[in-house]
Design a protein around this motif. Structure first.
Motif, PDB file in Angstrom:
ATOM      1  N   THR A   1       3.228  -0.916   1.326  1.00 14.86           N
ATOM      2  CA  THR A   1       3.128  -0.704   2.770  1.00 14.86           C
ATOM      3  C   THR A   1       3.731  -1.863   3.553  1.00 14.86           C
ATOM      4  O   THR A   1       4.066  -1.711   4.726  1.00 14.86           O
TER       5      THR A   1
ATOM      6  N   ASN B   1      -1.936   4.074  -8.735  1.00 14.57           N
ATOM      7  CA  ASN B   1      -2.185   2.649  -8.522  1.00 14.57           C
ATOM      8  C   ASN B   1      -1.180   2.129  -7.507  1.00 14.57           C
ATOM      9  O   ASN B   1      -0.279   2.845  -7.079  1.00 14.57           O
ATOM     10  N   ASP B   2      -1.322   0.871  -7.153  1.00 17.80           N
ATOM     11  CA  ASP B   2      -0.469   0.268  -6.127  1.00 17.80           C
ATOM     12  C   ASP B   2       0.700  -0.518  -6.712  1.00 17.80           C
ATOM     13  O   ASP B   2       1.434  -1.170  -5.968  1.00 17.80           O
TER      14      ASP B   2
ATOM     15  N   ASP C   1      -1.364   6.223   1.519  1.00 20.91           N
ATOM     16  CA  ASP C   1      -0.357   6.281   0.459  1.00 20.91           C
ATOM     17  C   ASP C   1       1.035   6.051   1.029  1.00 20.91           C
ATOM     18  O   ASP C   1       1.340   6.443   2.158  1.00 20.91           O
TER      19      ASP C   1
ATOM     20  N   THR D   1       2.439  -5.128  -5.266  1.00 20.98           N
ATOM     21  CA  THR D   1       1.282  -4.227  -5.111  1.00 20.98           C
ATOM     22  C   THR D   1       1.038  -3.836  -3.660  1.00 20.98           C
ATOM     23  O   THR D   1       0.003  -3.245  -3.351  1.00 20.98           O
ATOM     24  N   ASP D   2       1.978  -4.148  -2.786  1.00 27.35           N
ATOM     25  CA  ASP D   2       1.789  -3.827  -1.367  1.00 27.35           C
ATOM     26  C   ASP D   2       3.035  -3.133  -0.807  1.00 27.35           C
ATOM     27  O   ASP D   2       3.739  -3.704   0.029  1.00 27.35           O
TER      28      ASP D   2
ATOM     29  N   TRP E   1       4.404   6.336  -3.998  1.00 22.82           N
ATOM     30  CA  TRP E   1       4.485   5.001  -4.564  1.00 22.82           C
ATOM     31  C   TRP E   1       3.115   4.437  -4.923  1.00 22.82           C
ATOM     32  O   TRP E   1       3.031   3.413  -5.604  1.00 22.82           O
ATOM     33  N   SER E   2       2.057   5.051  -4.453  1.00 23.60           N
ATOM     34  CA  SER E   2       0.717   4.505  -4.701  1.00 23.60           C
ATOM     35  C   SER E   2      -0.257   5.617  -5.060  1.00 23.60           C
ATOM     36  O   SER E   2      -1.388   5.622  -4.589  1.00 23.60           O
TER      37      SER E   2
ATOM     38  N   TRP F   1       4.270   5.335   5.173  1.00 27.61           N
ATOM     39  CA  TRP F   1       2.904   5.526   4.667  1.00 27.61           C
ATOM     40  C   TRP F   1       2.203   6.603   5.485  1.00 27.61           C
ATOM     41  O   TRP F   1       2.474   6.807   6.656  1.00 27.61           O
TER      42      TRP F   1
END
Length: 442
Positions: free
Chosen positions: A395, A331-332, A283, A392-393, A327-328, A293
């Motif tokens: 990270t 969902n992402d 996450d 959606t990423d 943040w996730s 993360w």
């Protein structure tokens, strides 16, 4: 407190007498003395063999770059014991030769030396499975002493001697033999528990049907259960009364509860985090000024790795009591906003369309959730806009994707002659009644 000193002194005197008599027999010319000389020669030969062969084997091991780590570690363990291995091989060769050429009794001492060396070698190799260095030493030395006494026929004498070294507290009697048994048995049980925990943990970690947080919780509970069971079974196996230990543990637990409130709070918070699944490994979270993360969930802290490579160890209690941005979590999808302004002479409808197209051209910006652009105000020098887009990423970083969108806006606006204004100031200079007006740019 009571100790039995007199029987212990008598046992020591008896053992010293037996050792002295045996030593005197070894100095008498005959096959016993010859065998002692043979054993000394074997030790010297093993040492010479080590001096000649060890450096060459070391060089060969350095050339094995493609081998798995476990094979290299096994070779390193064998390399450290090359002297003992050489002695075992040479000793058994001499025993075979003596038994084939003379009476078996004339190889008795050499056979005992070969047997002991073989047992010591096996114990040293098996003890490598004990990862904890302190426990490994205890298990190694305990088993070395045991096999030595066993093959020398001194087990009963050693048992009586160690059991005689005892301290009594009322009905409770603690002897050196009980302590040694407890340490060795507990070390062996801990090794078995670690091997079972590692094997089971790998299966749990690769099970996709279990959520990441529940995997961590299951592994932690498994480790606590196995190691706790190994500890108490080890004590019970050597005859310790666990009833008194339970009462003592309760008293100690109350004292530690007051003195280690923060530690206990972090432990409980860690269990809560794993159960409610609020955060899990992988996450992306923000806590105060920390953004990164989750690398791993520990019993006392959570490891958070930032984009600049720093690893923050955040206490579990802070994640429970403070506001955390995940943040996730569900969902992402992450929405990002950037602000910019254009000159009043540029058509706002055209500017909005160009900004959306520029954002779409960035790879990490989602096309399934198209970017949007809105006017948010009329500034002193520009019309102000907000551009919103989804990724959606998280990270992969947030600052870099914002920078890519800003760069795409710059290229698009330059291509279509859209100007990005900056404040302008008008300065009036008064000199000898004349007024001069100039424009200064900031």
């Amino acid at each position: 407190m009571e100790t039995d000193a007199a029987p212990l002194i008598e046992q020591l005197q008896g053992l010293l007498t037996q050792a002295t008599n045996f030593a005197l027999t070894l100095t008498t010319p005959g096959w016993r003395l010859y065998q002692i000389c043979i054993i000394a020669g074997l030790i010297l030969a093993a040492q010479l063999f080590t001096w000649l062969l060890a450096p060459r084997l070391r060089e060969k091991m350095r050339e094995l770059e493609g081998w798995p780590k476990w094979r290299l570690r096994a070779l390193l363990v064998l390399h450290k014991r090359i002297r003992l291995i050489a002695f075992v091989v040479l000793a058994w060769a001499v025993v075979w030769f003596l038994r084939e050429t003379t009476w078996p009794s004339r190889s008795y001492l050499v056979s005992i030396a070969a047997t002991l060396a073989t047992a010591w070698l096996c114990v040293g190799l098996a003890a490598r499975f004990v990862r904890n260095q302190f426990l490994r030493r205890i298990v190694t030395w305990g088993l070395w002493i045991y096999v030595t006494f066993y093959y020398l026929g001194l087990i009963e004498e050693a048992r009586i001697f160690l059991d005689g070294i005892a301290v009594s507290f009322g009905d409770f009697r603690l002897s050196a033999l009980s302590i040694l048994k407890a340490l060795v048995v507990t070390g062996i049980l801990f090794t078995i528990a670690r091997m079972v925990a590692q094997t089971t943990s790998k299966r749990i970690q690769t099970n996709e049907d279990i959520s990441p947080s529940m995997r961590v919780l299951a592994v932690k509970m498994l480790q606590v259960t196995l190691y706790g069971a190994a500890f108490f079974i080890g004590l019970k196996a050597v005859g310790f009364d666990l009833t008194g230990l339970a009462v003592l543990s309760g008293a100690i637990g109350v004292g530690l509860g007051f003195g280690l409130q923060k530690v206990v709070s972090n432990l409980v918070s860690g269990v809560i985090i794993l159960l409610d699944k609020s955060i899990k490994p992988g996450d992306v979270i923000s806590l105060g000024e920390t953004f990164g993360w989750i690398n791993s969930l520990g019993a006392r802290y959570v490891s958070v790795v930032t984009r600049d490579g720093k690893e923050y160890l955040i206490p579990n209690e802070d994640l429970i009591t403070s506001q955390v941005v995940n943040w996730s979590h569900t969902n992402d999808f992450v929405r990002l906003d950037i602000f910019f302004g254009t000159a009043y002479g540029d058509d706002p409808h055209h500017v909005r369309a160009l900004a959306i197209e520029a954002a779409k051209s960035v790879k990490r910006v989602l096309s399934s959730r198209p970017p949007v652009c809105h006017i948010v105000g009329f500034g002193d020098s520009s019309v102000d806009y907000i551009l919103r887009f989804w990724i959606t990423d998280p990270t992969g970083g947030l600052t870099n994707v914002r920078g890519d969108v800003f760069l795409a806006l710059w290229d698009t606006f330059k291509e279509h002659d859209i100007s990005i204004p900056f404040p302008q100031r008008e300065v009036t200079l008064l000199d000898s009644g004349e007024t001069t007006t100039s424009t200064a740019k900031e």
